[in-house]
Scaffold this motif. Sequence first.
Motif, PDB file in Angstrom:
ATOM      1  N   GLY A 185       1.959   3.746  -3.560  1.00 12.85           N
ATOM      2  CA  GLY A 185       3.370   3.494  -3.277  1.00 12.85           C
ATOM      3  C   GLY A 185       3.901   4.311  -2.119  1.00 12.85           C
ATOM      4  O   GLY A 185       3.185   4.649  -1.158  1.00 12.85           O
ATOM      5  N   SER A 186       5.182   4.669  -2.231  1.00  9.59           N
ATOM      6  CA  SER A 186       5.882   5.409  -1.181  1.00  9.59           C
ATOM      7  C   SER A 186       5.371   6.837  -1.102  1.00  9.59           C
ATOM      8  O   SER A 186       4.579   7.291  -1.948  1.00  9.59           O
ATOM      9  N   GLU A 187       5.864   7.584  -0.128  1.00  8.05           N
ATOM     10  CA  GLU A 187       5.469   8.988   0.016  1.00  8.05           C
ATOM     11  C   GLU A 187       5.853   9.776  -1.236  1.00  8.05           C
ATOM     12  O   GLU A 187       5.095  10.632  -1.714  1.00  8.05           O
TER      13      GLU A 187
ATOM     14  N   ASP B 222       6.147   8.555  -4.222  1.00  6.00           N
ATOM     15  CA  ASP B 222       5.213   8.150  -5.288  1.00  6.00           C
ATOM     16  C   ASP B 222       3.883   8.871  -5.137  1.00  6.00           C
ATOM     17  O   ASP B 222       3.282   9.314  -6.125  1.00  6.00           O
TER      18      ASP B 222
END
Length: 909
Positions: free
Chosen positions: A731-733, A735
Amino acid sequence: MRLFVSEGAPGSLPVLAAAGRAQGRAELLISTVGPEECVVPFLTRPKVPVLQLDSGNYLFSTSAICRYFFLLSGWEQDDLTNQWLEWEVTELQPALSAALYCLVVQGKKGEDVLGPVRSALTYIDHSLSHHRSCPFLAGETESLADIVLWGALYPLLQDPAYLPGELGALHSWFQTLSSQEPCRRAAETVLKQQGVVALRPYLQKQPQPNLVERRAVSNEPEEEELASLSEEEIAMALTAWEKGLGSLPPLKPQQNPVLPVAGERNVLITSALPYVNNVPHLGNIIGCVLSADVFARYSRLRQWNTLFLCGTDEYGTATETKAMEEGLTPQEICDKYHAIHADIYRWFNISFDIFGRTTTPQQTKITQDIFQRLLTRGFVLQDTVEQLRCEHCARFLADRFVEGVCPFCGYEEARGDQCDKCGKLINATELKKPQCKVCRSRPVVRSSQHLFLDLPKLEKRLEEWLGKTLPSSDWTPNARFIIRSWLRDGLKPRCITRDLKWGTPVPLEGFEDKVFYVWFDATIGYLSITASYTDQWEKWWKNPEQVNLYQFMAKDNVPFHGLVFPCSALGAEDNYTLVNHLIATEYLNYEDGKFSKSRGVGVFGDMAQDTGIPADIWRFYLLYIRPEGQDSAFSWTDMLLKNNSELLNNLGNFINRAGMFVSKFFGGFVPEMVLTSDDQRLLAHVTLELQHYHQLLEKVRIRDALRSILTISRHGNQYIQVNEPWKRIKGSEADRRRAGTVTGLAVNIAALLSTMLQPYMPTVSATIQAQLQLPAPACSILLTDFPCSLSAGHQIGTVSPLFQKLENDQIESLRQRFGGSQLEESSELKAKVSPNPAVVETMTTAGPQQIQVLMDEVTRQGNIVRELKAQKADKNQVAVEVAKLLDLKKQLALAEGKPLDNPKGKKKK
């Protein structure tokens, strides 16, 4: 006598049943009174039932009244019955009172009623089902315990809704007693055909029972309820975590020899000395050496100054008997079986500092010194003893050299010292139809002079010592109960000599042809084994101010460690170190019966190695079912379930996932961790469980402490499952950072578990630590807090699965192999193996000596193979020697009557 009972009073049931059994033994008038009538003039509250004796005295507890009636019937007291009566008062009655109050007064039904009493019912069923040859609580015949417990349970269990169908043994026992005439009449008198409703008027006048909530006694894992945490606990856990490895004290250098150090905690641990003449089975191993090993390893993790010793008990009748059976000298028997014991304990990874033996000059010197000190202080008596003598063999028959019919239970193979069936101690002259075990002729009674330890003269010293020791000690309840029973009955002089040749010589004129009885000098073996290890042995054994002595054994050894040796040491007046913590287990049974080498039933130490199941799996399961508070049973099915659920799916799954996430998602380096409030709460929960683990092991509750390890791994699995790092990493940074924190915290919990696991599964522990590349201090020291041991950037090694699944067909094969079937099938199997009648006959009649020759050959050839492999010798040369080893193993299997396993190729992994 006059017995006062009340309609609807539950306590009237067992006393009326007991009175019915004693009918005709004494004149008894039974009077029915109201529940509020004061029968006993000096009691402040009404009490029924009551027995007024002819002397004018009163008995007013249910068990006391029932005991009186049973004694009138000629019943003899025994320890097991007394233990059941204490359990009934302390465990059953509070739960049962709560259940009956819910049902009768509050009108509740179902689990509200059954819940408080379920664990007690399960305990009774468990005890009955593991002694199927004995249909009653204390043996083959109905006892006081049966009547008291039946009377207590009848109001509830007479309704089938409250007798769980799965408790088959309890159901059978209850129906058997309920159908007996005295019990049936008692039930009719008290309940008046109304059932449990008849108790309502009585129970409504009683205060509402206050049952303390507690966990049910069970071997099954429960859903863990997380305890509530204070902010202070969370903050303390976080502070300890952040200190990291810097909070660990420096490792202490190893001593050789290990000696006590002033100002430090010095722990001396002994495991009961096994008889040298046999091979230990799983029950022997868990009862003594394995339990002691767990505590010794734990003590070392705490950096306590620890010495752990054991050895073979080699003198006495049993050794002489075994030597005759095998055509060897006693010394040859001792040498042979000492090596067998040592090999078994080595395979089980028992971490003795010393594994010695009692046939040493040190044993003779120390035993004779203690004896001389007792003699000069007036604690040794001389008396004439009537003994059996075999005129054909020209010798007195001590202990196991004579067999006959037990005078108590009629068992036809009772020994001259004890009956294996009823467990009672016997004087050889009491045996019916005695026979010399060597020549089978009938012995005659002759007189012989012997020496006795004057225990009555030492009793006051013993009681004073116990009074100082027990309040601050961790003696197990069964050990306290056994010693209390001996003291209650009064100590008697105990014979300490025997007419044998194999033993410690008696240094007294006129007794040169006798040796010390093994019961007197076996416990002195701990001292002599330590003296063989170091000439500074007295720093351990004459230093009670600085040494904490823990002694591990099965409950049958308690009198000798808790009474006979302390009396000897106290009488010798030489400042001996005496046991501070006597740790006794109950018995481990095998499936539905007992271990029996002769019948091929059960797993013995030398056989466990051949099952293909690693030693650590055996250790784990035996410790999981350790008989701490009651007898337990080894079960192949349960072993499969615990391996596949607790080890494979719980512990192994968590540790493997934590390590694999580091390897797969972060290149083998522990990621940065930024702990959220939820992570900090998990730290605190793990810390609490770790502290609980310490509390339990410090009290030597070994089985329960193992549950703490499994609880932490369940917390870890749940933590991973909720946070799903395998999804967040994609996912995102934010996450990915979260995935790093979850993975880092999880792998640190795995590192903690590896150290907590070390006392239980040392090989698995070392494997985890190698896979995680855990720093050395964290491998050897276990704090009561949970510091971060794998900081961000730490590189781990290669991670691989820790455990293998046990399959049903594999376990079923082992069940049949160790269930006695190999003996039944042996003749047919041998006939199939070879058409040569001479060979078949030879194998069928293979004796112990032939088997031992083959065992020695297998051992020797196995060493050759191991050495060649270690030297990385030519493969063809190794193959030739392996073929020889396999052939020897086949010959040995045939000689022992074991089925031949079909050769199988190794499975590729």
